[in-house]
Write an enzyme that holds these catalytic residues in place. Sequence first.
Site, mmCIF file in Angstrom:
data_model
loop_
_atom_site.group_PDB
_atom_site.id
_atom_site.type_symbol
_atom_site.label_atom_id
_atom_site.label_comp_id
_atom_site.label_asym_id
_atom_site.label_seq_id
_atom_site.Cartn_x
_atom_site.Cartn_y
_atom_site.Cartn_z
ATOM 1 N N GLU A 1 -11.702 -2.154 5.501
ATOM 2 C CA GLU A 1 -10.648 -2.015 6.508
ATOM 3 C C GLU A 1 -11.342 -1.866 7.854
ATOM 4 O O GLU A 1 -12.430 -1.293 7.943
ATOM 5 C CB GLU A 1 -9.784 -0.788 6.196
ATOM 6 C CG GLU A 1 -8.661 -0.557 7.210
ATOM 7 C CD GLU A 1 -7.626 0.471 6.751
ATOM 8 O OE1 GLU A 1 -7.890 1.220 5.789
ATOM 9 O OE2 GLU A 1 -6.539 0.497 7.352
ATOM 10 N N HIS B 1 -10.265 3.177 2.259
ATOM 11 C CA HIS B 1 -9.406 3.466 3.412
ATOM 12 C C HIS B 1 -10.264 3.641 4.657
ATOM 13 O O HIS B 1 -11.346 4.223 4.601
ATOM 14 C CB HIS B 1 -8.631 4.762 3.164
ATOM 15 C CG HIS B 1 -8.012 5.309 4.404
ATOM 16 N ND1 HIS B 1 -8.533 6.391 5.095
ATOM 17 C CD2 HIS B 1 -6.928 4.913 5.096
ATOM 18 C CE1 HIS B 1 -7.786 6.637 6.148
ATOM 19 N NE2 HIS B 1 -6.817 5.758 6.180
ATOM 20 N N GLU C 1 -5.996 6.460 -1.020
ATOM 21 C CA GLU C 1 -6.559 7.188 0.133
ATOM 22 C C GLU C 1 -6.160 8.657 0.108
ATOM 23 O O GLU C 1 -6.751 9.461 0.816
ATOM 24 C CB GLU C 1 -6.123 6.542 1.447
ATOM 25 C CG GLU C 1 -4.684 6.729 1.814
ATOM 26 C CD GLU C 1 -4.330 6.033 3.119
ATOM 27 O OE1 GLU C 1 -4.153 4.802 3.090
ATOM 28 O OE2 GLU C 1 -4.233 6.704 4.157
ATOM 29 N N GLU D 1 0.827 -1.228 0.000
ATOM 30 C CA GLU D 1 0.000 0.000 0.000
ATOM 31 C C GLU D 1 0.848 1.259 0.000
ATOM 32 O O GLU D 1 1.777 1.402 0.783
ATOM 33 C CB GLU D 1 -0.908 0.001 1.217
ATOM 34 C CG GLU D 1 -1.870 1.166 1.261
ATOM 35 C CD GLU D 1 -3.002 0.941 2.230
ATOM 36 O OE1 GLU D 1 -3.385 -0.230 2.465
ATOM 37 O OE2 GLU D 1 -3.506 1.940 2.786
HETATM 38 O O1 LIG Z 1 -4.379 2.612 5.234
HETATM 39 C C1 LIG Z 1 -4.441 3.150 6.347
HETATM 40 O O2 LIG Z 1 -5.062 2.673 7.311
HETATM 41 C C2 LIG Z 1 -3.755 4.474 6.542
HETATM 42 O O3 LIG Z 1 -2.747 4.648 5.667
HETATM 43 C C3 LIG Z 1 -3.495 4.693 7.978
HETATM 44 O O4 LIG Z 1 -4.593 5.493 8.315
HETATM 45 C C4 LIG Z 1 -2.266 5.363 8.479
HETATM 46 O O5 LIG Z 1 -2.375 5.311 9.863
HETATM 47 C C5 LIG Z 1 -0.992 4.747 8.076
HETATM 48 O O6 LIG Z 1 -0.935 3.466 8.580
HETATM 49 MG MG LIG Z 2 -3.032 3.422 3.918
#
Ligand SMILES: O=C(O)[C@H](O)[C@H](O)[C@@H](O)CO
Ligand SMILES: [Mg+2]
Length: 390
Positions: free
Chosen positions: A336, A316, A266, A240
């Site tokens: 997620e 995201h 995101e 990612e």
């Molecule tokens: O994909 C995610 O969850 C984001 O990039 C996160 O919010 C960020 O905290 C990075 O891990």
């Molecule tokens: Mg992310």
Amino acid sequence: MKIKSVRTRVFEWQGKVTPPAANFCTNAADILYERGDSMGSFRFHGWLVCEVETEDGTIGIGNAALAPRVVKAAIDHYYAPMLIGEDPFDTEYLWQKMYRKTHAWSRKGIGMTAISAVDIALWDLMGKEVGKPIFKLLGGRTKERIRCYASKLYGQPIEALRAEAQSYVDQGFDAVKMRFGWGPKDGPAGMRKNLELVAAVRDVIGPDRDLMCECYMGWTFEYAKRMLPKLEAYDIRWLEEPVIADDIEGYTELRKLGRVPISGGEHEFSLAGFQQLLDRRALDVIQYDTNRVGGISAARKINALAEAYQIPVVPHAGQMHNYHLTMASTASPMAEFFPVHDVEVGNELFYYIFKGEPQPDNGFLQLDDNRPGLGLELSDEHLGSFNVIE
Ligand SMILES: O=C(O)[C@H](O)[C@H](O)[C@@H](O)CO
Ligand SMILES: [Mg+2]
């Protein structure tokens, strides 16, 4: 029925914050010479809440996590006046009115985030007025329940990381996302440490669970290209945001290598932004966040586009504004899920501001057919720990 008022508040967390471990997540600022707290840029310890009220007293709730104080100003000064006296069911007209009347600065970033918060409130209003959850307004249930992945596993000592991964296995998740802690500045030793992290998590979860790895824009194309062959052995579901959001060419080239699926989005905004990503075959998985990309009105169009391109959508963040889109689209196979815990990065702050978020059961989330609108209410449980800016 007309809109009579728009209220924005910023909730800024004043309570305890668990400091992150060293190297808990790479990020775009790591490339700079200073090492300090390069993570400051992406702590989400403030959240914008937007409430749109109609003449009959119904209130629709929207939210935004990016730059909440600035987003508040954008809504207060520009978008709220555009909404007063309008019909909240005219979501497409109102979206275009906000987008086109501020087109000089609203295509991405703050402006589109502000439009997103307002749009989510309008869809919440519509659902409440007709007594249906938003996903029913979007075409209904496309899945019995929503598979989700546990998303945390920030960089930390290996034993603690293994224990956290095991806790998700014990909770029944069959997918988890971890974070890499090192990037280009950390050289071969950093690569080795990153690989130790992914080897540990893969060892704990076994071969039959999805493992995703987050770089949060902290690598470069050259570094990612060197890492991909080393990651292949771990069969990761996606890598990612290996590069910054503007490096669409980098995403496209990394994806073309075909060694590890590449995800992102995101930090992309609007239908036009995703049309570019999809048209250029930049990503294997797209990950808009509905409270940034243009709200539900934009996200549903992107879902349709992704369906045409046969590219999966895994928005995201968890959070209800995304779950409704996933429930109502066959293009979105999963969601997620940010575990609930003490405040750290701030992804979890949503749970301290709102109530109504579903908790997973054995790695699956459920939405209520009978809960109208977004399905959230403001919670007063932690209100004392917030500084609320009216
Ligand atoms: O994909 C995610 O969850 C984001 O990039 C996160 O919010 C960020 O905290 C990075 O891990
Ligand atoms: Mg992310």
